[in-house]
Design an enzyme around this catalytic site. Structure first.
Site, PDB file in Angstrom:
ATOM      1  N   GLU A   9       0.930  -1.160   0.003  1.00  0.00           N
ATOM      2  CA  GLU A   9      -0.039  -0.155   0.011  1.00  0.00           C
ATOM      3  C   GLU A   9       1.011   1.082  -0.069  1.00  0.00           C
ATOM      4  O   GLU A   9       0.699   2.292  -0.763  1.00  0.00           O
ATOM      5  CB  GLU A   9      -0.994   0.057   1.429  1.00  0.00           C
ATOM      6  N   GLU A  29      -3.959  -9.746   3.913  1.00  0.00           N
ATOM      7  CA  GLU A  29      -4.631  -9.332   5.046  1.00  0.00           C
ATOM      8  C   GLU A  29      -5.481 -10.373   5.313  1.00  0.00           C
ATOM      9  O   GLU A  29      -5.819 -10.637   6.339  1.00  0.00           O
ATOM     10  CB  GLU A  29      -5.208  -7.941   5.012  1.00  0.00           C
TER      11      GLU A  29
END
Ligand code: COA
Length: 683
Positions: free
Chosen positions: A107, A127
């Site tokens: 990210e 995740e």
């Protein structure tokens, strides 16, 4: 070079600033790393450099949020604040990636204007494996680079993408030579400056998402196609919702939704359980009493004794990683049969190309005598489960193999200590208990004998990691960790039938709890004749006598015409006869009680293993049951689950079951003590 803080440096190389993070082991986004990035970017963007390279020292680029302490993410500069600096930059930022750019790491890289990577790098948003969703713009930026469908695939699979694919899909802009990342990234940055390449922010990109606007059916179809796979999980639905928002809504709105869902996911019991499991799996690699400096021996060549189902499967796991394997059988016919089964298995695997099958088979050699194992570093014996046979094999191996070779047994219930006595190298004897089929099942129990040396143990664990198994250390005892515990629930299946319950009803309850299948479907899969029942007095024995050996014979507790399990009248008849002969009275039990009985028997057996030192830690037991018997990771395994229920309640229920059903429910003394002291099993 200026030290920004203890884990971040900033240097100037001509016209390019280099911000370097060095926070072992995996450069996770701890408070110090975030502070370093925040101050570092501020300094770089205020300085004379015309471009900034973000790079990491050590084994990997940033591997994500610091999951040892997620609550710490609230302190110090947030990822948003760092990303705002990057998004607002008036000069190009280049992320230089090696190792794994995962989660928050990817990210951050997505906020750079350009990404370069070495060919071995992998990039992903894993995740979901932790019951989370990306929380720093991953669901908003990745669809803008890959398109929503590929982004959904990457995020919901949790599997990282290789550098080649990342280049092909535009996730990285250039691949650079392995080992040359820093100079190559600097060169790339200079080229960008020289060519005056436009700095496109990912958040502003429209090209990959515009075509999907107003097409909710794309997301509905994705959700529907994976409903089974995502059964019971909360994160996948939120990921789909957020990616849809990336397409439909303004960037800021999508980010706000992602933040809200991330917080919800982080607070969910599933995510807490999965994060517990993440560390449990890693702790299982560190058995107590082994000096930290103990190094594994190099294992290059491997021998397997026995070319049956287990031996063949074990040989395949080594060939998968390119290690040469020699399989020894006593008779040519058995050897030929074993090798041909391996060949068939390879040929049947999805997308197998003939040349790949040949390459794998080229690594596997057959032999008819253990003298062929003179130069191997590790032998795994997988012969008939009989102590005398095993001892004879080990005595022969001891003579035939080089002095420092490790001799391992795949026994599932015999004593490694007894087997080791047949050799003059008990310190280099260990158990490697694979689960069937060995080339598929993830669990490997490493059985530590009384005399197994720390070096042998560490080598066995290292071998397990190399062949991509999840390893757990067990001491010597019948059934080791996993089989012993799972057997209690499987045996209880018979009690349910005697009480008048039917297989499908019981299976549904365990399926709904989160197991991939209930105990009866599992028995059918394994084969009713596989689990020992010498007296043929159990329901399994009766089923086998009626010709119902499970899925492989077309029927067991279920019928399998056409593949899928269907309730079976023939099985119902065998069960009715069995019940008549054994005389079980009908018992009133709620659905909840039926499930509790199976689960708490497992918990109790696990505690007995802790009492006896068979398992070193409760978390090792959880790792074994999740990987060996499909215990739902969302529930953290039996021991973690018991802690969530509360040990006092577990003890109370066991005592009630003891009165109602018999002494097999008697709580283990350690369980009673921990419950009385208000303690937990998993610390
Ligand atoms: N936060 C904190 N610690 C982490 C971590 C993270 N995100 N990722 C890994 N670690 C720790 C491990 O606990 C381990 O610690 P230990 O040596 O004390 O046991 C160490 O880093 C090495 O990890 P390990 O998994 O043993 O090494 P590896 O080389 O096999 O794999 C990774 C490295 C990064 C691929 C793997 O650890 C991983 O997948 N990490 C999780 C990544 C992730 O999910 N990121 C998103 C978080 S929201």
């Amino acid at each position: 070079m200026t030290a920004i803080n203890s884990v971040t440096d900033l240097s100037l190389d001509g016209e390019v600033a280099v911000l370097t993070i060095n926070s072992p082991p995996v450069n996770a986004l701890s408070l110090a790393v975030r502070e370093g990035m925040f101050e570092g970017f501020k300094a770089a963007l205020a300085g004379p450099a015309k471009a900034v390279v973000l790079i990491c020292d050590g084994r990997t680029f940033i591997a994500g949020a610091d999951i040892t302490n997620l609550a710490d993410m609230m302190k110090g500069p947030s990822l948003d604040e760092i990303q705002a600096l990057m998004d607002g930059a008036d000069r190009p930022i280049v992320a230089a990636i090696h190792g794994t750019a995962l989660g928050g790491g990817l990210e951050m890289a997505l906020c750079a204007h350009f990404r370069v990577a070495v060919p071995s790098a992998r990039l992903g948003l894993p995740e979901i494996n932790l019951g989370l969703i990306p929380g720093a713009g991953g669901t908003q930026r990745l669809p803008r680079v890959l398109g929503p469908e590929s982004a959904l695939e990457l995020i919901t699979s949790g599997k990282p993408m290789g550098a080649d694919e990342a280049l092909a899909t535009g996730l990285v802009d250039e691949l650079v030579t392995e080992g040359d990342l820093k100079p190559a990234a600097l060169g790339f940055a200079r080229k960008v400056v020289r060519e005056g390449r436009p700095r496109v922010r990912v958040r502003d990109r429209e090209d990959k998402i515009a075509a999907f606007r107003g097409k909710p059916e794309v997301f509905a179809a994705f959700r529907k196609a994976r409903a089974d796979k995502f059964r019971g999980q909360v994160a996948p639905d939120w990921i789909i919702e957020c990616v849809q928002a990336a397409v439909e809504k303004p960037f800021e709105e999508g980010m706000a939704l992602e933040k809200q869902r991330f917080m919800q996911a982080a607070m969910s019991p599933q995510s807490t359980a999965r994060r517990y499991y993440f560390f449990a799996e890693r702790n299982a690699q560190k058995p107590p009493g082994v000096p930290a400096e103990t190094q594994p021996r190099a294992i290059r060549k491997v021998g397997v004794v026995g070319a049956g189902t287990m031996g063949g499967g074990i040989a395949m796991t080594f060939a998968h990683i390119g290690a040469p394997v020699t399989i020894v059988e006593m008779k040519q016919e058995a050897l030929d049969r074993g090798l041909s089964v391996i060949r068939q298995n390879y040929a049947r695997s999805r997308g197998a190309k003939p040349e790949e099958v040949e390459a794998k088979m080229g690594l596997i050699q057959g032999a008819l005598d253990v003298s062929a194992l003179a130069d191997v570093d590790l032998v795994i014996e997988a012969v008939f489960e009989n102590i005398d046979v095993k001892k004879e094999v080990f005595a022969k191996l001891d003579k035939a193999c080089k002095a420092d070779a490790i001799l391992a047994s795949n026994t599932s219930f015999l004593s490694i200590d007894e087997i080791a006595k047949a050799t003059g190298r008990a310190d280099r004897v260990v158990g490697l208990h694979f689960f069937s089929p060995a080339n598929v099942m993830p669990l490997l129990e490493v059985v530590r004998g009384d005399k197994t040396s720390p070096e042998t143990l560490v080598t066995a664990l290292d071998v397990g990691k190399r062949i991509k198994k999840t390893t757990v250390v067990s001491r010597v005892g019948p059934g080791f960790i996993a089989n012993r515990i799972a057997t209690t629930r499987i045996q209880e299946a018979e009690a349910y039938l005697l009480e008048g319950l039917d297989p499908a009803g019981v299976d549904k309850l365990f399926y709904d709890f989160g197991f991939p299948m209930g105990p009866f479907a599992m028995l059918d899969l394994v084969g009713l004749d596989v689990i020992a029942d010498p007296e043929k007095q159990s329901i399994r024995g009766w089923m086998v006598a009626a010709g119902r050996r499970g899925q492989k014979s077309g029927g067991g507790f279920y019928d399998y015409e056409g593949g899928a399990p269907k309730p079976s009248e023939a099985a119902a008849q065998v069960i009715a006869n069995f019940r008549k002969a054994k005389g079980g009275p009908a018992v009133e039990a709620s659905d909840e009680e039926i499930v509790e009985r199976g689960l708490y028997l497992e918990v109790n057996e696990g505690v007995k293993e802790l009492e006896q030192g068979i398992a070193a830690r409760a978390s090792d037991i959880d790792v074994a049951l999740i990987n060996g018997f499909g215990w739902p990771v969302d529930k953290g395994g039996p021991m973690y689950h018991a802690d969530q229920v509360g040990l006092a309640k577990v003890v109370e229920r066991l005592k009630a079951f003891e009165v109602k059903y018999g002494p097999r429910y008697k709580p283990a003394p350690l369980l009673e003590r921990l419950a009385a002291e208000g303690k937990k099993l998993t610390g």
